[in-house]
Scaffold this motif. Structure first.
Motif, mmCIF file in Angstrom:
data_model
loop_
_atom_site.group_PDB
_atom_site.id
_atom_site.type_symbol
_atom_site.label_atom_id
_atom_site.label_comp_id
_atom_site.label_asym_id
_atom_site.label_seq_id
_atom_site.Cartn_x
_atom_site.Cartn_y
_atom_site.Cartn_z
ATOM 1 N N PHE A 136 34.486 -110.621 39.496
ATOM 2 C CA PHE A 136 33.994 -111.807 38.799
ATOM 3 C C PHE A 136 35.131 -112.635 38.186
ATOM 4 N N PHE A 137 36.287 -112.017 37.960
ATOM 5 C CA PHE A 137 37.428 -112.791 37.457
ATOM 6 C C PHE A 137 37.864 -113.859 38.473
ATOM 7 N N GLY A 138 37.622 -113.592 39.732
ATOM 8 C CA GLY A 138 38.020 -114.550 40.755
ATOM 9 C C GLY A 138 36.912 -115.484 41.195
ATOM 10 N N ALA A 139 35.744 -115.438 40.542
ATOM 11 C CA ALA A 139 34.585 -116.214 41.006
ATOM 12 C C ALA A 139 34.846 -117.718 41.094
ATOM 13 N N PRO A 140 35.399 -118.381 40.057
ATOM 14 C CA PRO A 140 35.611 -119.835 40.184
ATOM 15 C C PRO A 140 36.521 -120.192 41.360
ATOM 16 N N ALA A 141 37.623 -119.465 41.501
ATOM 17 C CA ALA A 141 38.549 -119.752 42.596
ATOM 18 C C ALA A 141 37.928 -119.421 43.943
ATOM 19 N N GLY A 142 37.224 -118.288 44.024
ATOM 20 C CA GLY A 142 36.632 -117.872 45.291
ATOM 21 C C GLY A 142 35.637 -118.885 45.826
#
Length: 445
Positions: A136-142
């Motif tokens: 979830f830490f990478g959700a915006p970028a993903g």
């Protein structure tokens, strides 16, 4: 925008960078599986499998950021509307970052709710939840990267998409190895490795996009400003994306049901399915090279109003898809036992995966028509057909799986194969109507 010829050579020239880039996506899954599998920890391996199911369901619910962007960008490019091409990029990135930030904030509710529905045990759930929380830490970028890749594919800029995917997936593999083997972080380490790769890819992809747009792109974007978010454009964007979102949720339900069926049978069957699903992923992602090419070519044909181009693009991409599907089926049947042994040291997992391998080998052959038809309808933004076909196929899949429950793991895989047949038949029923809706003009071979 530069016109693209419709020849076998040009189709393959456009498709091979997508195929290579897409191949790196499941290779990351294989690396994740191998990094964990070589530790001999079946619980951690099954945890990544169960956690991946949750993340795929949550993230790919918003897969319209990739699919909707491709069809709409291709149509804008085919119509020669460069302002709209730039606007699509800005809208996609803004929407991806906003949805990703929302998911990150809501993970405290999403994670417990997701695992309340899945049939794991205490140790398995703990490993899987660590993986999910890290992702979830990478959700915006993903999610923003989904939009970037869709935009590149819509323009036929497949080499730009390739560079972006290779950068992201190489970083992912290296980070996984460091976190798991160096720091012993298990499933959580695999999740953090992917999140770091997603943020890296966002910055690399943004730089590539500006290069594609050329000098003066930022000035042109600033000049239009709020006009990029005008009501009519946003209404169409959300209408297309709403149907794709429902379609994606329906298909993700199929794979969540499949994963949960494996979890219900125990840790070893779930771990074996995780190994075998890497073959399915490689097949689907590489064959998507032709489906994505179809999305771009079909979108451009519709943007120009050229039925001849539409039919020729469908035929040429169909030829390549059939050939590649057959090749992958034969390759999995021949090399599968060796590859299974390379991915896990656990004897029980190896044996079960070997018993089920024949069904896995049939997936690229049986699934190829459904994957290609997805590309045709995404490029045409025929999202209502995609939505309805996915819902019907999912209902029929669940019914088939329930009927085959007495056959245990074998029944699970036969039901999965049937799901591709149901989807292809449902989309095929819409194809004549789609063809008739396109203007009659000569093909530009």
């Amino acid at each position: 925008m530069t016109a693209l010829l419709l020849t076998r050579r040009s189709i393959f020239a456009q498709a091979w960078p997508i195929m290579l880039g897409q191949a790196t996506v499941p290779l990351v899954g294989i690396a994740d599986t191998a990094v964990i599998g070589r530790t001999g920890d079946a619980v951690a391996l099954a945890g990544v499998a169960l956690g991946s199911t949750v993340i795929n369901f949550v993230f790919w619910t918003f897969g319209f950021l990739r699919m909707g962007m491709t069809g709409m960008t291709a149509q804008a490019s085919g119509a020669g509307d460069e302002d709209e091409v730039r606007a699509m990029l800005v809208r996609g990135l803004a929407l991806g970052l906003a949805i990703g930030a929302m998911l990150f904030a809501l993970q405290v509710a999403i994670i417990p709710a997701a695992f309340a529905l899945l049939a794991g045990g205490e140790a398995l759930d703990r490993a899987a939840q660590g993986y999910v929380a890290a992702r979830f830490f990478g959700a915006p970028a993903g999610l923003a990267v989904y939009a970037l890749i869709g935009w590149f594919l819509g323009l036929g800029r497949t080499r730009a998409a390739l560079v972006l995917q290779v950068v992201m997936n190489c970083i992912n593999i290296v980070a996984d190895i460091v976190f798991v083997w160096r720091f012993g972080m298990g499933a959580r380490g695999v999740g953090f490795g992917t999140a770091i790769a997603e943020w890296s890819a966002l910055f690399v992809g943004g730089a590539i996009a500006l290069s594609v747009l050329g000098p003066g792109a930022l000035a042109a974007i600033r000049t239009r400003g709020r006009a990029m978010f005008d009501g009519a454009a946003l209404k169409r964007l959300f209408a297309v994306n709403a149907d794709i979102m429902i379609r994606t949720v329906a298909l993700l339900t199929t794979f969540a049901w499949f994963a949960n069926a494996g979890a219900r049978l125990g840790t070893v069957p779930l771990a074996a399915n995780q190994v075998l699903m890497q073959f399915v992923s490689v097949s689907a992602f590489v064959l998507d090279g032709f489906a994505f090419t179809a999305e771009s070519r079909i979108g451009m044909a519709i943007g120009k109003g050229a039925r001849g181009d539409f039919l020729r693009a469908f035929r040429l991409t169909g030829e390549f898809t059939a050939l590649a599907g057959t090749g992958f089926a034969l390759g999995i049947a021949a090399a599968g036992p060796w590859l299974v042994a390379a991915m896990t040291d656990n004897a029980a997992v190896r044996n079960m995966a070997g018993d089920l391998l024949i069904w896995t080998a049939l997936v690229p052959l049986v699934g190829a028509p459904a994957w290609l038809l997805d590309g045709i309808f995404i490029g045409a933004t025929g999202t209502r057909a995609l939505r309805n076909a996915a819902i019907l196929a999912t209902i029929l899949y669940v019914a088939t799986d329930l009927l085959l429950r007495p056959w245990a793991a074998t029944g699970m895989w036969i039901a999965l194969l049937a799901s591709y047949v149901w989807r292809a038949l449902a989309l095929g029923a819409y194809l004549p109507r789609l063809t008739r809706s396109i203007a009659e003009t000569p093909s530009r071979a």
